[in-house]
Design an enzyme around this catalytic site. Structure first.
Site, PDB file in Angstrom:
ATOM      1  N   SER A   1      -0.367 -11.388 -56.347  1.00 24.56           N
ATOM      2  CA  SER A   1      -0.355  -9.561 -56.421  1.00 24.56           C
ATOM      3  C   SER A   1       0.588  -9.431 -57.744  1.00 24.56           C
ATOM      4  CB  SER A   1      -0.093  -8.901 -55.472  1.00 24.56           C
ATOM      5  OG  SER A   1       1.547  -9.045 -55.150  1.00 24.56           O
ATOM      6  N   LYS A   2       0.781  -8.225 -58.143  1.00 23.79           N
ATOM      7  CA  LYS A   2       1.336  -7.684 -59.502  1.00 23.79           C
ATOM      8  C   LYS A   2       2.998  -8.003 -59.134  1.00 23.79           C
ATOM      9  CE  LYS A   2      -0.622  -4.150 -61.818  1.00 23.79           C
ATOM     10  NZ  LYS A   2      -1.820  -3.785 -61.091  1.00 23.79           N
TER      11      LYS A   2
END
Ligand code: GLU
Length: 473
Positions: free
Chosen positions: A245-246
Site C-alpha cells: 500500500s501507499k
C-alpha cells in the site's frame, strides 16, 4: 525454436492491464513473467488494453501503460488490442452461446433479482433464474440479460501452474451474466473471447483472478474452445508482509523511474519477486529468459525489499556505460531546472565513472555530479569558509602551485602528488583535504580529492582554487 503447448500451438502470452492512470509494479511483474515465458519458449507476448471502464480509460491512462512497458523494455510483439472496440465480437459470441443452447435470456427485473438474492442467501445457495429453463414462447417484451447455462453439479478444475489443482464446485457458481440488459458484454466474457481470438495459450496473471478462471473455464467449455494454461501469481507484499500500500512507498512503475531506478535493475528485481534461479541474485535478461519456467514461480506472496533493489540498481549503474548514464543524469538535471551549458555533457561523462560506485539510484548519481556544473565563483558554505584559515590558505596555495605543474591530470598521479605534498608539509591530508574539497565542490557531494580534480579538469580546478586564494579585486 518455439515450444508447442499441450494443444500443439506455439506459446502466446499476454498482459491485459486496465488503465487506471498508473502502472502498478504488480502489473509490471506480471508483464515481465509473461514476457520471459514467451521469450523462453520462442512464443509471442501480446498486450491487451482492458478499457471497458470508459471513465478511467482516458488517453492519458492508456499512455501510462505504453510508456511503462516501453520503459521496462517489455514491449509487445504486436500492436495492442483494445477490448472496448471489440464489443460487437463479444456480442456475437453471446449469440453463438444462445444458439448452442449454452446461454439463456434472463428477464428477471431488478426487484425480482433482489428478492431471489434474498432467498438464495437465506437458503445458502447461489442465485438461480427461473428463465433458465423457460420456454422461448414465454419471453416477455422487456429488457433481458444473457446468462451462461452453467453446469449445476460436478466441479471445475483449474490445474494452475503456480497454485496447483484448485477445484470449484459448480453448484457454488451462479449462471454468469454474459451480456447486461443494457447490451454491454461482461468482463469475464470479454476476457475469454479476446484471449481466444488472440490465440493466447497461457494466461499468467495475478491471483486475484483465480476465481475468474473457474468462470472463464465454463465459457470456454460452452464454446468448445480449448482452455489456456493457467498460472496465477501471488501478490506482491510490502517489506512487513502486509498487502502493498501507499505507506510502503512507491508502487507505480513511473515512480520507480522517477526515483532513478534503471529498467534492467527493475527487471532483475521483479524477476526475483516470486521466481528465482537458485541463489543467483544478479542475472542478465538472457539468463532469465533461458532459465525461466512458469512452473518455478512460488505460490507464497513475494515481499518488496528496498535494500535488494538498491543493491541491484547500484550494480547496474556500475555496469552501464558512461554515455548512457550521462544522458540519464543530464535528464535529471534538466528536470531540476539546471541550465546545462555547452561542454557540460563531456564534463558529466568524465565525472560519472568517478562517482558512480556509491550511487544507489540515478538521483544520487545526479546529486554527486552537481559540483561540476556549478558556475564560478562558487558560493562557499559557512563551514567551508571557517576552514579557510590563514594557515590552510597558505597550504592550499602551495598545493595549487605544485599540482599546476602536473601535466597528465589523472587520478593515480594526483593522488600521489597530494600524498607527497602532505608529507612535505609534515601534516596529514586531513589538515587541508576537507578545505580543498569544499573549495572544489562548494560544499556539494564530490568524489575524493583526486577524483574531484580530474572531474573538473585542470583549468577549472585551478580557477576554483584561485577564486578563493587570490580573488579578483
Ligand atoms: N484487466 C485485469 C487487471 O488489470 C487483468 C485480467 C487478466 O489478466 O485476465 O487486473
Amino acid at each position: 525454436m518455439s515450444v508447442p503447448t499441450t494443444s500443439g500451438r506455439p506459446v502466446v502470452t499476454r498482459i491485459a492491464p486496465s488503465p487506471t492512470g498508473s502502472m502498478h509494479i504488480g502489473t509490471a511483474r506480471t508483464a515481465l513473467f509473461n514476457w520471459l515465458y514467451a521469450r523462453h519458449t520462442g512464443g509471442k507476448f501480446l498486450l491487451r488494453i482492458e478499457d471497458t471502464d470508459r471513465e478511467r480509460s482516458t488517453e492519458g491512462a492508456v499512455q501510462v501503460i505504453f510508456e511503462g512497458l516501453k520503459w521496462l523494455g517489455l514491449e509487445a510483439d504486436e500492436p495492442a488490442v483494445f477490448q472496448f472496440a471489440r464489443a460487437d465480437r463479444h456480442r456475437e459470441v453471446v449469440e453463438a452461446l444462445l444458439a448452442r443452447g449454452e446461454a439463456y435470456r434472463d428477464y428477471m427485473t431488478s426487484e425480482e433479482l433482489e428478492a431471489e438474492r434474498e432467498r438464495a442467501r437465506a437458503e445458502g445457495r447461489v442465485v438461480r433464474s427461473p428463465w433458465r429453463d423457460a420456454a422461448a414462447a414465454d419471453a416477455p417484451d422487456r429488457p433481458f440479460a444473457v446468462r451462461l447455462k452453467s453446469p449445476l453439479s460436478g466441479e471445475t478444475l483449474i490445474a494452475d501452474q503456480v497454485k496447483g489443482e484448485v477445484r470449484f464446485q459448480n453448484s457454488q457458481l451462479d449462471d454468469l451474466i454474459l451480456l447486461r440488459s443494457d447490451g454491454n458484454p461482461t468482463y469475464n466474457l470479454a476476457v475469454v473471447v479476446d484471449d481466444y481470438d488472440m490465440g493466447v495459450t497461457h494466461v499468467i496473471r495475478g491471483d486475484d483472478h483465480l476465481n475468474n478462471a473457474a468462470r472463464q473455464t465454463l465459457i470456454y467449455q460452452a464454446m468448445d474452445w480449448a482452455t489456456p494454461v493457467w498460472a496465477h501469481l501471488p501478490l506482491i507484499h510490502g517489506p512487513d508482509g502486509a498487502k502493498l500500500s501507499k505507506r510502503h512507498g512507491a508502487q507505480a512503475v513511473g515512480e520507480f523511474a522517477d526515483m532513478g531506478y534503471l529498467p534492467e535493475a527493475m527487471r532483475n528485481y521483479l524477476a526475483k519477486l516470486g521466481w528465482g534461479h537458485g541463489d543467483d541474485e544478479i542475472f542478465s535478461d538472457e539468463q532469465a529468459i533461458s532459465w525461466f519456467d512458469i512452473k518455478d514461480v512460488v505460490g507464497a506472496p513475494a515481499r518488496l525489499d528496498w535494500a535488494k533493489l538498491n543493491h541491484l540498481n547500484n550494480h547496474y549503474i556500475r555496469q552501464t556505460d558512461a554515455p548512457r548514464l550521462t544522458q540519464l543524469v543530464a535528464g535529471i538535471h534538466k528536470s531540476r531546472d539546471w541550465k546545462l551549458r555547452d561542454g557540460d555533457l563531456p564534463l558529466l561523462e568524465r565525472t560519472i565513472p568517478l562517482v558512480r560506485d556509491g550511487a544507489k539510484t540515478l538521483l544520487e548519481l545526479a546529486d554527486s555530479t552537481v559540483f561540476v556544473l556549478k558556475a564560478r565563483p562558487l558560493e562557499l558554505p559557512e563551514k567551508a569558509q571557517a576552514m579557510l584559515t590563514e594557515e590552510t590558505r597558505g597550504r592550499l596555495s602551495r598545493l595549487r602551485d605544485r599540482i599546476a605543474a602536473n601535466e597528465a591530470w589523472e587520478v593515480p598521479g594526483l593522488e600521489a602528488e597530494i600524498r607527497a605534498f602532505a608529507e612535505s608539509e609534515g601534516v596529514g591530508i586531513g589538515k587541508f583535504g576537507p578545505a580543498l574539497r569544499a573549495v572544489l565542490s562548494g560544499g556539494s557531494p564530490a568524489p575524493d580529492l583526486a577524483g574531484a580534480l580530474v572531474s573538473l579538469g585542470k583549468h577549472e580546478s585551478l580557477a576554483r582554487l584561485d577564486d578563493v586564494l587570490s580573488p579578483a579585486p
